[in-house]
Scaffold this motif. Structure first.
Motif, short mmCIF file in Angstrom:
data_model
loop_
_atom_site.label_atom_id
_atom_site.label_comp_id
_atom_site.label_asym_id
_atom_site.label_seq_id
_atom_site.Cartn_x
_atom_site.Cartn_y
_atom_site.Cartn_z
N ILE A 17 0.84 -1.21 0.00
CA ILE A 17 0.00 0.00 0.00
C ILE A 17 0.87 1.26 0.00
O ILE A 17 0.36 2.36 0.09
N TYR A 18 2.19 1.08 -0.05
CA TYR A 18 3.07 2.24 0.10
C TYR A 18 2.95 3.21 -1.08
O TYR A 18 2.79 2.81 -2.23
N CYS A 19 3.07 4.51 -0.77
CA CYS A 19 3.00 5.55 -1.80
C CYS A 19 4.26 5.47 -2.68
O CYS A 19 5.29 4.96 -2.24
N PRO A 20 4.18 6.03 -3.87
CA PRO A 20 5.39 6.08 -4.70
C PRO A 20 6.51 6.85 -3.97
O PRO A 20 6.25 7.88 -3.36
N GLY A 21 7.69 6.28 -3.98
CA GLY A 21 8.84 6.96 -3.36
C GLY A 21 8.95 6.77 -1.86
O GLY A 21 9.82 7.34 -1.20
N CYS A 22 8.09 5.95 -1.28
CA CYS A 22 8.09 5.72 0.18
C CYS A 22 9.30 4.88 0.60
O CYS A 22 9.67 3.92 -0.07
N GLY A 23 9.87 5.22 1.75
CA GLY A 23 11.03 4.49 2.25
C GLY A 23 10.72 3.06 2.69
O GLY A 23 11.58 2.18 2.63
N HIS A 24 9.50 2.80 3.13
CA HIS A 24 9.18 1.47 3.66
C HIS A 24 9.44 0.36 2.63
O HIS A 24 9.96 -0.70 2.97
N GLY A 25 9.03 0.63 1.38
CA GLY A 25 9.19 -0.40 0.35
C GLY A 25 10.65 -0.77 0.16
O GLY A 25 11.00 -1.95 0.05
N GLY A 51 1.44 1.69 12.04
CA GLY A 51 2.00 2.76 11.23
C GLY A 51 1.78 2.32 9.79
O GLY A 51 1.08 1.32 9.55
N CYS A 52 2.39 3.00 8.85
CA CYS A 52 2.16 2.62 7.46
C CYS A 52 2.60 1.19 7.16
O CYS A 52 2.10 0.57 6.22
N ALA A 53 3.52 0.64 7.98
CA ALA A 53 4.00 -0.73 7.73
C ALA A 53 3.18 -1.77 8.47
O ALA A 53 3.60 -2.92 8.60
N ASN A 121 12.82 6.12 10.53
CA ASN A 121 12.62 7.52 10.91
C ASN A 121 12.31 8.35 9.66
O ASN A 121 13.20 8.66 8.88
N ASN A 122 11.03 8.69 9.50
CA ASN A 122 10.63 9.58 8.39
C ASN A 122 10.14 10.92 8.91
O ASN A 122 9.50 11.69 8.20
N ALA A 123 10.43 11.18 10.19
CA ALA A 123 10.18 12.49 10.80
C ALA A 123 8.73 12.94 10.74
O ALA A 123 8.44 14.14 10.81
N TYR A 125 4.30 11.37 11.23
CA TYR A 125 3.35 10.26 11.36
C TYR A 125 2.75 10.02 9.98
O TYR A 125 1.91 10.77 9.53
N GLY A 126 3.23 8.97 9.34
CA GLY A 126 2.77 8.69 7.98
C GLY A 126 1.32 8.25 7.96
O GLY A 126 0.47 8.84 7.29
N MET A 127 1.04 7.21 8.72
CA MET A 127 -0.27 6.55 8.61
C MET A 127 -1.45 7.46 8.94
O MET A 127 -2.50 7.38 8.32
N ALA A 211 14.29 7.69 6.26
CA ALA A 211 13.49 7.25 5.12
C ALA A 211 12.51 8.34 4.70
O ALA A 211 12.20 9.25 5.49
N SER A 212 12.03 8.22 3.50
CA SER A 212 11.18 9.29 2.95
C SER A 212 9.70 9.01 3.15
O SER A 212 9.26 7.87 3.19
N CYS A 213 8.96 10.11 3.24
CA CYS A 213 7.50 10.06 3.22
C CYS A 213 7.04 11.19 2.30
O CYS A 213 6.56 12.22 2.77
N PRO A 214 7.21 11.01 0.98
CA PRO A 214 6.90 12.08 0.03
C PRO A 214 5.49 12.63 0.21
O PRO A 214 5.26 13.84 0.14
N THR A 215 4.55 11.74 0.51
CA THR A 215 3.15 12.15 0.61
C THR A 215 2.94 13.21 1.68
O THR A 215 2.33 14.25 1.44
N ASN A 216 3.46 12.93 2.88
CA ASN A 216 3.23 13.86 3.97
C ASN A 216 4.24 15.01 4.01
O ASN A 216 3.99 16.03 4.63
N TRP A 217 5.36 14.80 3.37
CA TRP A 217 6.32 15.91 3.27
C TRP A 217 5.89 16.88 2.16
O TRP A 217 6.43 17.96 2.02
S1 SF4 Z 1 2.23 8.06 3.91
FE1 SF4 Z 1 4.45 8.24 3.86
S2 SF4 Z 1 5.24 6.55 5.11
FE2 SF4 Z 1 3.09 6.11 4.58
S3 SF4 Z 1 3.18 4.88 2.73
FE3 SF4 Z 1 2.93 6.98 2.08
S4 SF4 Z 1 5.00 7.73 1.80
FE4 SF4 Z 1 5.16 5.85 2.98
#
Ligand code: SF4
Ligand SMILES: Cc1ncc(C[n+]2csc(CCOP(=O)(O)OP(=O)(O)O)c2C)c(N)n1
Ligand SMILES: [Mg+2]
Lengths: 248, 347
Positions: A17-25, A51-53, A121-123, A125-127, A211-217
């Motif tokens: 379910i991770y967004c494009p460019g997400c660090g979790h993947g 969390g997102c994972a 650490n994506n600095a 709260y992603g989820m 790690a990155s969280c492009p969506t929330n950043w």
């Molecule tokens: S919200 Fe951020 S941490 Fe969560 S899946 Fe999307 S990019 Fe990854």
């Protein structure tokens, strides 16, 4: 035809379910590769965060359990104590590990529990869609710090590795980054070392991964990488804090 | 046959050890400090794992891990600590994990005091944490019973894959009695769902998160049918002189033991009175109590709280003409037999 690259056996075919460019993947693939390389898939038990994972059990092709938000180190403690020959790891975000679960990680570390921790650490709260995390930087805009994090009001970001480095129960402690190919290669090495140290029964092995969280950043994946390198790594220096020897 | 003089904490701990408990985690809190102390020594002796956790939150989540790995596990605490565990108990129920939780109830709310109480009845019998779930609750009234109940709790937890609560109190925790110890259990149910590494099988996972529309509801219906099965099979209760009595005292745990003395005295003086004592507080013996109330004109519910079980008594008595009275002592007050006797006479 010669296969030059294969999906690790330790990953399922499930689409994440991770967004494009997400660090979790990126990081979960590295963990899967390491577990394959060490040949321990059939004796590995992972503990997923909230969390997102959270859906990690769908992505890893080995035993994985859910844990309540922040409590993965307590869950891992019991599993590893009862099944000392298994490889046990927790996979936790910054909210999970450094806010709600601070007590659990500190005390598991202090007890020297013999499992590995992968701290993403994506600095933010992603989820829950981008609120301030304990690792959110000064000035960083989040949905609960719309004017930027102001230490006078919101306090200071926590450097988790620096905090844990004073605890004798932690054997191996490193902070890595995913902002470059070089960083990703080092991250994989650190993951491998953490598991190898666990196999030596030396205490907690801990890797913090920026790690990155492009969506929330609210940045493109490419700009996110740049932001990790230029901003996040300044406050959270990539560094080996503890490494008792040459294990690779 | 092994006989020992033990207090309630020790008796419960021995019941757990006889039942094959492999993991104990706990955090000190009066009036059950003897529990972790005793367990620290006994678990080492038996090669089990003892952990003094950093909090009750951590204890219950350690139990989650131990149960997930397929081992019999327990924790003990007292009221404030049990409150901290509620999220974890909800996760255990949601993930269908067996675990045993002993609550030596003390006076509340808040920090309250350290004297015996029954004020956690609602919390124990109504789920306690978030979500639609139930835990089996056993209410012992002696050191022997807390030993037997703890032993039974492990079997029930495994049988139904559900957390089980043993609801003692500060009195049982600290009083000493002779206890006949259960023989050590040798055979245990298999747990093919446990997480111990996927060697030779497909990976297992444990979860309470179901995001696909309708799937969580289906999961809840499945749990509901399990709880219906428990309600059908696992009710336990006792009655003394209830048949045809016109006056019934209903009480549980320590309080029932005190009330029994008062009932005996009233009977000696010719009062037509009996005592009904639920042993499982959930599932509650509604039908059994209703049967006892057939000829009853008066019911006196006695609890060490402001009136919690009385709600269940009212449900059981919904077709009865009996008038229901209450006598309770909240905040750690313990009635003596004389007090209850006077109350019986007053009504
Ligand atoms: S919200 Fe951020 S941490 Fe969560 S899946 Fe999307 S990019 Fe990854
Ligand atoms: C007890 C509890 N409080 C709050 C939440 C809501 N919640 C879910 S995930 C999360 C934060 C996740 O952030 P992080 O750990 O950094 O993980 P990320 O999504 O960034 O990877 C929160 C607050 C919860 N599930 N449980
Ligand atoms: Mg985060």
């Amino acid at each position: 035809m010669k296969a030059v690259y294969q999906k690790p056996e330790s990953l399922t075919s499930e689409t994440t379910i991770y967004c494009p460019g997400c660090g979790h993947g990126i990081i979960q693939k590295l963990i899967a590769e390491v577990i394959d390389e060490l040949g321990v898939r059939e004796r590995t038990i992972g503990i997923a965060p909230v969390g997102c994972a959270v859906l990690s059990y769908n992505y890893f092709n080995f035993d994985v359990t859910e844990a309540a938000h922040g409590r993965a180190p307590a869950v891992a403690t019991a599993i590893k104590r009862l099944l000392p020959s298994r490889i046990v790891f927790t996979y936790q975000g910054d909210g999970d590990l450094a806010a709600i679960g601070t007590a659990e990680i500190i005390h598991a570390a202090a007890r020297g529990e013999n499992f590995s921790v992968f701290f993403i650490n994506n600095a933010v709260y992603g989820m829950t869609k981008g609120q301030m995390a304990p690792t959110t930087l000064e000035g960083q805009i989040t949905t609960t710090t719309p004017g930027g994090r102001n230490p006078q009001i919101h306090g200071f970001p926590i450097r988790v590795c620096e905090l844990l480095s004073s605890l004798d129960g932690v054997t191996y402690l490193e902070r890595t980054t995913t902002s470059s190919i070089q960083g990703i290669i080092s991250t994989k090495k650190a993951i491998k070392k953490a598991i190898l140290w666990q196999m030596q029964q030396k205490g907690m092995s801990f890797v913090e991964i920026l790690a990155s969280c492009p969506t929330n950043w609210k940045k493109s994946p490419a700009d996110s990488m740049k932001w990790i390198k230029e901003t996040l790594e300044k406050y959270y220096p990539v560094k080996v804090f503890k490494d008792p020897g040459n294990i690779l | 046959m092994r006989l020992k003089i033990l207090n309630g904490c020790e008796a419960s701990a021995e019941g757990a050890i006889s039942a094959g408990c492999a993991f104990y985690a706990g955090y000190p809190i009066t009036p059950q400090n003897r529990f972790p102390e005793y367990m620290s020594e006994r678990m080492e002796h038996f090669g089990g794992v003892f952990i003094q956790a950093e909090s009750e939150t951590s204890s219950i989540n350690m139990l989650f891990g131990a149960a997930a790995a397929g081992f019999r596990c327990m924790t003990s605490s007292s009221s404030p600590g049990i409150s901290l565990m509620q999220e974890g108990i909800s996760y255990l129920a949601g993930c269908e994990l067996p675990a045993v939780i002993v609550n030596m109830v003390r006076g509340g709310p808040g920090l309250g005091d350290v004297t015996p109480s029954q004020s956690d009845y609602f919390q124990s019998t109504r789920g306690g944490g978030h979500g639609d779930y139930r835990t089996i609750v056993l209410a012992p009234w002696s050191c022997q019973e807390i030993h037997d109940h703890t032993y039974l709790a492990f079997d029930l937890a495994d049988k139904y894959r559900n957390p089980v609560i043993v609801l003692g109190d500060g009195l049982i925790a600290q009083m000493y009695e002779t206890v006949r110890l259960k023989p050590t259990k040798k055979r245990f149910p298999k747990k093919p769902w446990a997480l111990d590494g996927c060697s030779g099988r497909k990976p297992n996972s444990l979860k309470s998160l179901f995001l696909t529309p309708g799937v969580l509801e289906a999961h809840n219906w499945k749990l509901a049918s399990k709880w219906a099965r428990i309600e059908k099979r696992e009710i336990r209760c006792e009655s003394y002189y209830c048949k045809n009595s016109s006056y019934i005292v209903v009480s549980f745990g320590t309080c029932a033991r005190i009330a029994k003395e008062a009932v005996e005295r009233a009977r000696q003086e010719g009062t037509d009175i009996g005592l009904f004592r639920p042993i499982t507080l959930w599932p509650f013996p509604y039908a059994q109590l209703a049967e006892c109330l057939k000829n009853a004109k008066k019911v006196l519910v006695v609890e060490m709280n402001l009136g919690q079980m009385i709600d269940d008594v009212k449900i059981a008595a919904r077709n009865s003409n009996a008038r229901i009275f209450f006598y309770g002592r909240p905040g750690g007050g313990v009635p003596d037999p004389d007090e209850i006797y006077k109350e019986i006479k007053k009504k």
